[in-house]
Scaffold this motif. Structure first.
Motif, mmCIF file in Angstrom:
data_model
loop_
_atom_site.group_PDB
_atom_site.id
_atom_site.type_symbol
_atom_site.label_atom_id
_atom_site.label_comp_id
_atom_site.label_asym_id
_atom_site.label_seq_id
_atom_site.Cartn_x
_atom_site.Cartn_y
_atom_site.Cartn_z
ATOM 1 N N MET A 88 -22.674 -3.305 11.962
ATOM 2 C CA MET A 88 -21.878 -2.149 12.376
ATOM 3 C C MET A 88 -21.594 -1.239 11.183
ATOM 4 S SD MET A 88 -18.807 -1.872 14.957
ATOM 5 C CE MET A 88 -17.806 -0.420 15.221
ATOM 6 N N PHE A 90 -19.189 1.988 10.137
ATOM 7 C CA PHE A 90 -17.957 2.620 10.602
ATOM 8 C C PHE A 90 -17.850 4.059 10.097
ATOM 9 C CE2 PHE A 90 -17.280 -1.900 10.221
ATOM 10 C CZ PHE A 90 -16.492 -2.245 11.306
ATOM 11 N N TYR A 94 -15.645 1.788 4.732
ATOM 12 C CA TYR A 94 -15.045 0.482 4.431
ATOM 13 C C TYR A 94 -15.883 -0.368 3.490
ATOM 14 C CZ TYR A 94 -12.309 1.898 8.455
ATOM 15 O OH TYR A 94 -11.521 2.591 9.313
ATOM 16 N N LEU A 95 -16.369 0.240 2.414
ATOM 17 C CA LEU A 95 -16.983 -0.570 1.360
ATOM 18 C C LEU A 95 -15.887 -1.411 0.719
ATOM 19 C CD1 LEU A 95 -19.332 2.057 -0.298
ATOM 20 C CD2 LEU A 95 -19.894 0.310 1.403
ATOM 21 N N PHE A 96 -16.272 -2.542 0.122
ATOM 22 C CA PHE A 96 -15.270 -3.376 -0.542
ATOM 23 C C PHE A 96 -14.915 -2.732 -1.878
ATOM 24 C CE2 PHE A 96 -17.791 -6.563 1.966
ATOM 25 C CZ PHE A 96 -16.919 -6.524 3.039
ATOM 26 N N ALA A 97 -13.680 -2.265 -1.965
ATOM 27 C CA ALA A 97 -13.276 -1.398 -3.069
ATOM 28 C C ALA A 97 -13.378 -2.090 -4.427
ATOM 29 C CB ALA A 97 -11.849 -0.916 -2.838
ATOM 30 N N PHE A 98 -13.241 -3.415 -4.434
ATOM 31 C CA PHE A 98 -13.164 -4.133 -5.706
ATOM 32 C C PHE A 98 -14.524 -4.626 -6.169
ATOM 33 C CE2 PHE A 98 -12.995 -6.948 -2.244
ATOM 34 C CZ PHE A 98 -13.399 -8.201 -2.653
ATOM 35 N N MET A 107 -23.024 -9.522 -1.222
ATOM 36 C CA MET A 107 -21.973 -10.489 -0.927
ATOM 37 C C MET A 107 -22.266 -11.314 0.341
ATOM 38 S SD MET A 107 -18.020 -9.584 -0.411
ATOM 39 C CE MET A 107 -16.838 -10.826 0.052
ATOM 40 N N ARG A 156 -25.714 -2.111 3.168
ATOM 41 C CA ARG A 156 -24.985 -3.378 3.259
ATOM 42 C C ARG A 156 -25.217 -4.032 4.625
ATOM 43 N NH1 ARG A 156 -18.469 -3.430 2.962
ATOM 44 N NH2 ARG A 156 -18.785 -2.191 4.840
ATOM 45 N N ALA A 157 -25.184 -3.226 5.666
ATOM 46 C CA ALA A 157 -25.423 -3.780 7.006
ATOM 47 C C ALA A 157 -26.865 -4.274 7.119
ATOM 48 C CB ALA A 157 -25.118 -2.730 8.069
#
Ligand SMILES: Nc1ncnc2c1ncn2[C@@H]1O[C@H](COP(=O)(O)OP(=O)(O)OP(=O)(O)O)[C@@H](O)[C@H]1O
Ligand SMILES: [Mg+2]
Lengths: 248, 232
Positions: A88, A90, A94-98, A107, A156-157
């Motif tokens: 999905m 969005f 909503y990437l992982f900020a850290f 990941m 990433r998806a």
């Protein structure tokens, strides 16, 4: 050709209520392998809720969802394994900020697909090249533009090798000049045969890329058909009204 | 006024250096334990189980509603008596349980700060954007993996500036351990001052030692905070 491809997703009589608010009403949809389905419709018509029901971010109130002939709403289903196959993207990226770009992508493959770091990174780099961001692999999300963030989110998806990708207004949060770069990546994916369900307000994308366009309003699928049918000869009056506003 | 700075520095100084060792030991161990307690309590308070939430809310309220000083007395004097009673009722004769003052002090600081830090972690966990969790779920992570791999690491990082303040506060709060006879800085100073009547010199030196301990730390925290703002 697509009409005879195997069914990827078969949804019947799907409904979703939030208390007294009936957001989805008796929605039916079949998506075949390789098909690109675009969903259009006014704000609040239930488009996001529909996508979120498909990958079980929301639990449907009633109805059936079959993925490759498997009942997705069966309690014995391994929800995480199912979601690995249904990616999905969005509106808010909503990437992982850290984590930097490459770690964002590797990941899930490393911890869920048990890939070695080297293999995952090699694949991530291939995907980054594909979305035109190989030079950003060590950068943190905060320093990317919206369009770049969304392309990383798509990579990433893809790193999970999904069967099906859901997009919820992937370009709606972008500055107009950045929309094109994301749509181009999505069009390439469609051309490669990825099965996609795309909620969008980009009518020219829907017209050009979709195999089927669905018009939703008030929780119903009001009308669906080939892009030419929907955009040039809509049958339903509500579809006509909606398009008249959008295609000015 | 005839101030004996030389005498005070000469005699009290070496004793205070030992005291600094005690302060650092108490602070480092207590701070690590407090963070561990804080994280565990925060996670239990966010659990879906009503009982677990209820128990930990009550515990945190008790700790935050009573002074650290009272907690230290309680741990050092009361709990050994309660344990004595318990063991006697189990048939042991004259158990006479005692904690070392330092151990009791570390326990008090860890639990007290743990309660406050649990609130820091809890609100940090709650403020992580819902989208971060949903994108994790959508990739196929389980809810537990999302918590462990996505939510908690971000919450911990976001808590660093506040934790830094707690660390500086804790260094200063080790002075409270004097009341349960831990030979930290205050107790050593009190003893020296009452023997020599060099009151002004002793307490001035004590204040300077605390400043030397806490100022560099506050400064480091500011730097970390600044760096943090940039990377966010
Ligand atoms: N978690 C929720 N709780 C209660 N109501 C909700 C929730 N999520 C959505 N709704 C309601 O469901 C309806 C449909 O929302 P949804 O987000 O699916 O619409 P949408 O077609 O995606 O709209 P948009 O184009 O603005 O994104 C809205 O009336 C919304 O207020
Ligand atoms: Mg929406």
């Amino acid at each position: 050709m697509i009409e005879t491809a195997p069914k990827m997703l078969e949804i019947s009589n799907l409904s979703k209520n939030y208390g007294q608010n009936h957001v989805l009403k008796d929605v039916n949809l079949t998506v075949r392998q390789g098909e690109v389905v675009c969903i259009i419709g006014p704000s609040g018509s239930g488009k996001s809720t529909f996508l979120r029901c498909i990958n079980l971010l929301e639990q449907p109130t009633a109805g059936k969802i079959y993925y490759r002939e498997k009942n997705v709403l069966d309690h014995s289903l391994n929800v995480s394994a199912y979601r690995q196959k249904v990616g999905m993207v969005f509106q808010g990226y909503y990437l992982f900020a850290f984590k930097n770009v490459i770690d964002n992508i590797t990941m899930a493959p490393i911890s869920l697909l048990k890939k070695s770091r080297a293999e995952a990174e090699e694949e991530a780099l291939t995907l980054l090249t594909k979305v035109g961001l190989a030079n950003k692999k060590l950068v943190y999300p905060a320093s990317l533009s919206g369009g770049q963030k969304q392309r990383v989110a798509i990579a990433r998806a893809l790193a999970m090798h999904p069967d099906l990708l859901l997009f919820d207004e992937p370009t709606s949060a972008l500055d107009p000049e950045l929309v094109g770069e994301v749509l181009k990546v999505m069009k390439n994916l469609a051309d490669e045969g990825m099965t996609m369900v795309v909620v969008t307000h980009e009518m020219s994308f829907a017209r050009e890329v979709a195999d089927r366009v669905i018009f939703m309003e008030g929780g119903y699928i009001v009308e669906q058909g080939k892009p030419t049918e929907i955009f040039e000869n809509p049958q339903n009056e509500r579809t006509q009204k909606f398009l008249a506003r959008y295609l000015k | 006024m005839n101030l004996k700075w030389g005498d005070a520095l000469h005699t009290l100084g070496p004793s205070l250096i030992q005291g600094v060792g005690v302060v650092l030991e108490a602070t480092i161990i207590s701070f690590l334990l407090a963070n561990l307690i804080g994280l565990l309590v925060a996670i239990c308070r966010l659990s879906k189980l009503k009982i677990s939430r209820g128990i930990f809310v009550t515990l945190v309220e008790i700790i935050r509603g009573t002074p650290l000083l009272v907690q230290l007395f309680y741990i050092y004097y009361v709990i050994p008596l309660l344990l004595d009673g318990l063991f006697e009722s189990l048939g042991m004769s004259n158990p006479n349980i005692q904690f070392s003052a330092l151990a009791a002090g570390i326990a008090g600081l860890s639990i007290n700060y743990g309660a406050y830090i649990s609130e820091v972690f809890r609100s940090a966990i709650l403020t992580i954007d819902r989208g971060q969790k949903e994108s994790g779920l959508a990739l196929g992570f389980s809810a537990r993996q999302v918590l462990r791999k996505i939510v908690i690491p971000q919450a911990l990082r976001n808590s660093i500036p506040v934790l830094g303040n707690y660390l500086v506060m804790m260094i200063k709060d080790t002075s409270l351990l004097a009341v349960i006879s831990v030979s930290e800085l205050l107790l050593r100073t009190q003893t020296y001052a009452s023997q020599t009547f060099e009151t002004i010199e002793s307490y001035t030196i004590l204040a300077v030692v605390y400043l030397i301990l806490s100022l560099p730390l506050s400064h480091i925290m500011k730097l970390i905070e600044k760096k943090f703002h940039i990377s966010n």
